[in-house]
Scaffold this motif. Structure first.
Motif, short mmCIF file in Angstrom:
data_model
loop_
_atom_site.label_atom_id
_atom_site.label_comp_id
_atom_site.label_asym_id
_atom_site.label_seq_id
_atom_site.Cartn_x
_atom_site.Cartn_y
_atom_site.Cartn_z
N ARG A 5 0.84 -1.20 0.00
CA ARG A 5 0.00 0.00 0.00
C ARG A 5 0.87 1.25 0.00
O ARG A 5 2.03 1.21 0.42
CB ARG A 5 -0.91 0.03 1.23
N ARG A 6 0.27 2.35 -0.42
CA ARG A 6 0.94 3.66 -0.30
C ARG A 6 0.50 4.24 1.05
O ARG A 6 -0.68 4.51 1.26
CB ARG A 6 0.54 4.58 -1.45
N ILE A 7 1.47 4.42 1.95
CA ILE A 7 1.16 4.77 3.33
C ILE A 7 1.83 6.09 3.72
O ILE A 7 3.02 6.30 3.48
CB ILE A 7 1.63 3.65 4.29
N GLY A 8 1.05 6.94 4.34
CA GLY A 8 1.58 8.16 4.95
C GLY A 8 1.71 7.94 6.45
O GLY A 8 0.81 7.38 7.08
N VAL A 9 2.83 8.35 7.02
CA VAL A 9 3.09 8.20 8.46
C VAL A 9 3.05 9.59 9.10
O VAL A 9 3.79 10.49 8.70
CB VAL A 9 4.45 7.53 8.72
N LEU A 10 2.18 9.74 10.08
CA LEU A 10 2.00 11.03 10.75
C LEU A 10 2.51 10.91 12.18
O LEU A 10 1.94 10.18 12.99
CB LEU A 10 0.52 11.42 10.74
N THR A 11 3.58 11.64 12.48
CA THR A 11 4.19 11.56 13.80
C THR A 11 4.97 12.84 14.07
O THR A 11 4.86 13.81 13.33
CB THR A 11 5.09 10.30 13.89
N PHE A 12 5.78 12.84 15.14
CA PHE A 12 6.62 13.99 15.49
C PHE A 12 8.01 13.74 14.90
O PHE A 12 8.93 13.32 15.61
CB PHE A 12 6.72 14.16 17.00
N HIS A 13 8.17 13.98 13.63
CA HIS A 13 9.39 13.56 12.93
C HIS A 13 10.47 14.63 12.87
O HIS A 13 11.58 14.35 12.44
CB HIS A 13 9.05 13.13 11.50
N ARG A 14 10.18 15.86 13.31
CA ARG A 14 11.19 16.92 13.27
C ARG A 14 11.58 17.42 14.66
O ARG A 14 12.10 18.51 14.80
CB ARG A 14 10.69 18.10 12.40
N CYS A 15 11.34 16.60 15.68
CA CYS A 15 11.75 16.98 17.03
C CYS A 15 13.27 16.82 17.17
O CYS A 15 13.86 15.88 16.62
CB CYS A 15 11.07 16.09 18.07
N ILE A 16 13.89 17.72 17.93
CA ILE A 16 15.31 17.60 18.23
C ILE A 16 15.42 16.67 19.43
O ILE A 16 15.71 17.05 20.56
CB ILE A 16 15.96 18.97 18.53
N ASN A 17 15.18 15.42 19.16
CA ASN A 17 15.07 14.40 20.20
C ASN A 17 15.41 13.05 19.57
O ASN A 17 14.81 12.69 18.55
CB ASN A 17 13.64 14.40 20.77
N TYR A 18 16.36 12.36 20.15
CA TYR A 18 16.83 11.11 19.54
C TYR A 18 15.69 10.09 19.40
O TYR A 18 15.55 9.45 18.35
CB TYR A 18 17.94 10.49 20.39
N GLY A 19 14.89 9.94 20.43
CA GLY A 19 13.81 8.96 20.38
C GLY A 19 12.79 9.28 19.31
O GLY A 19 12.36 8.40 18.56
N SER A 20 12.38 10.55 19.23
CA SER A 20 11.39 10.94 18.23
C SER A 20 11.92 10.72 16.82
O SER A 20 11.20 10.22 15.93
CB SER A 20 11.01 12.41 18.41
N TYR A 21 13.18 11.09 16.60
CA TYR A 21 13.78 10.89 15.27
C TYR A 21 13.79 9.41 14.90
O TYR A 21 13.35 9.02 13.81
CB TYR A 21 15.21 11.44 15.24
N TRP A 22 14.27 8.57 15.82
CA TRP A 22 14.44 7.16 15.47
C TRP A 22 13.12 6.43 15.36
O TRP A 22 12.96 5.55 14.51
CB TRP A 22 15.37 6.48 16.47
N GLN A 23 12.12 6.78 16.19
CA GLN A 23 10.84 6.09 16.04
C GLN A 23 10.19 6.45 14.71
O GLN A 23 9.55 5.60 14.09
CB GLN A 23 9.91 6.38 17.23
N ALA A 24 10.33 7.71 14.28
CA ALA A 24 9.77 8.11 12.99
C ALA A 24 10.47 7.39 11.84
O ALA A 24 9.83 6.86 10.92
CB ALA A 24 9.89 9.63 12.82
N ARG A 25 11.78 7.39 11.90
CA ARG A 25 12.55 6.73 10.84
C ARG A 25 12.28 5.23 10.78
O ARG A 25 12.08 4.66 9.71
CB ARG A 25 14.04 6.99 11.07
N CYS A 26 12.26 4.59 11.95
CA CYS A 26 12.05 3.14 11.98
C CYS A 26 10.66 2.75 11.50
O CYS A 26 10.50 1.73 10.81
CB CYS A 26 12.29 2.61 13.39
N LEU A 27 9.65 3.56 11.83
CA LEU A 27 8.30 3.22 11.39
C LEU A 27 8.17 3.37 9.88
O LEU A 27 7.65 2.48 9.19
CB LEU A 27 7.26 4.09 12.11
N ALA A 28 8.67 4.48 9.33
CA ALA A 28 8.57 4.70 7.89
C ALA A 28 9.39 3.66 7.12
O ALA A 28 8.92 3.06 6.15
CB ALA A 28 9.03 6.12 7.54
N GLU A 29 10.63 3.43 7.54
CA GLU A 29 11.48 2.49 6.83
C GLU A 29 11.08 1.05 7.11
O GLU A 29 11.23 0.18 6.25
CB GLU A 29 12.94 2.74 7.19
N GLY A 30 10.56 0.78 8.31
CA GLY A 30 10.10 -0.56 8.62
C GLY A 30 8.92 -0.97 7.75
O GLY A 30 8.85 -2.11 7.29
#
Length: 355
Positions: A5-30
């Motif tokens: 499917r073509r999926i859009g992921v809506l999250t806090f992807h531009r936070c200056i926060n290691y956890g927020s960055y990695w959870q966004a990246r892992c969900l989209a790339e996963g």
């Protein structure tokens, strides 16, 4: 596995926060690794940016940042900006306009505290509750209400919007109870994307047998003293990652997201009061100890209990030997077995939600 499917992921992807960055990246790339075409929905807000950047430079307010640390926090922030550029994203759109790009077969909301009514600058944003999203399948994955306690409930206004989700999964029991009482639904509890897609968040590096990571800030005095005694007794140097902690031996404030992940993988042990400090210790099978912080109590307590690592969560009454044991002893097969079980449940949820 669900059909592509073509999926859009809506999250806090531009936070200056290691956890927020990695959870966004892992969900989209996963999701991409599972055969989907997934991208992050690139919402922008001048108001959010100002608040986020202010926090990045002054992370311990009301305690001010020492002037000599400001260039280090600025360097850390620039590394995040560079990392953001490599994330798979849509074109930017205005968060305040309250309308996401369309053309997606499904939109996945989460992970992170996307429904936290107490978040200092994201609280009550209708987009994260599904308003302004046009798609056939609106799905929540590992969404959280953060420090909004289950006893405070969900206002009917927001509950009505959450009822528009075709599938809901949260990442902690506090959020599960809020959905259960507010919507009359029993949502699945799934793993944070960094744990679910751990092959993406793990960055193997040269082992540091004589160094442990300190990740977090505003630690209580009893905790600092207990960890310091452990480190001194074993000749271990404490490296404070991402923030200043004067009681550590080294300050690595300017670490970027990739450097953070490698340090977590290399460290002998992890000392933290942050949720993703626990998460990355689990990702890399590192001994860890976490002190409870009021803001993160719900998600940290639930995570450690769910994976069988309860004794690594400590309080002022915890004896010194128990703190030392948590930092000395490996996670063990019980924790790994729990994580494997939770990964299978989370994978089954995604397959069903995106079918």
């Amino acid at each position: 596995m669900a059909k592509p499917r073509r999926i859009g992921v809506l999250t806090f992807h531009r936070c200056i926060n290691y956890g927020s960055y990695w959870q966004a990246r892992c969900l989209a790339e996963g999701l991409r690794r599972r055969g989907h075409e997934s991208v992050l929905l690139d919402h922008r807000s001048a108001q959010v940016d100002r608040a986020e950047w202010r926090c990045a430079l002054q992370p311990t307010l009301p305690t001010p940042t020492p002037p000599e640390d400001l260039p280090l926090y600025a360097a850390k922030t620039r590394k995040f900006f560079e990392a953001f550029e490599d994330l798979p994203m849509t074109g930017p759109f205005d968060l305040e306009a309250g309308r996401a790009p369309d053309g997606f077969d499904a939109v996945v909301v989460g992970s992170d505290e996307v429904w936290n009514f107490r978040h200092p600058w994201y609280a009550g944003r209708p987009l994260f509750f599904g308003e302004g999203i046009e798609t056939d399948r609106l799905v929540a994955y590992a969404a959280s209400f953060g420090n909004h306690d289950a006893g405070d409930g969900v206002d009917p206004f927001w509950a009505a919007r959450l009822k528009g989700f075709s599938a809901i999964a949260v990442r902690d029991d506090n959020s599960r109870r809020l959905i259960e009482t507010g919507l009359g639904r029993d949502p699945e509890i799934v793993l944070d994307p960094c744990l679910q897609f751990d092959a993406l968040s793990r960055r193997p590096g040269e082992p540091w047998p004589d160094r442990a990571i300190v990740y977090g800030h505003s630690f209580a005095g009893w905790f600092k003293a207990a960890v310091r005694r452990w480190a001194d007794a074993r000749g271990v140097r404490l490296v404070s990652l991402g923030y200043r902690n004067d009681w550590a031996d080294e300050q690595w404030i300017a670490a970027g997201p990739e450097e953070f992940a490698r340090a977590m993988a290399s460290a002998r042990a992890v000392i933290t009061n942050f949720f993703h400090g626990c998460v990355f210790a689990l990702v890399n099978a590192r001994p860890f100890v976490s002190a409870l912080a009021d803001y993160r109590v719900n998600k940290v307590r639930d995570l450690t209990a769910r994976v069988g690592a309860e004794r690594r969560l400590v309080g002022a009454e915890t004896p010194q030997w128990a703190v030392a044991a948590a930092l000395d002893e490996p996670l063990g097969p019980r924790v790994e077995d729990r994580l494997d079980q939770l990964r299978r449940r989370s994978e089954a949820y995604l397959d069903l939600a995106l079918a």
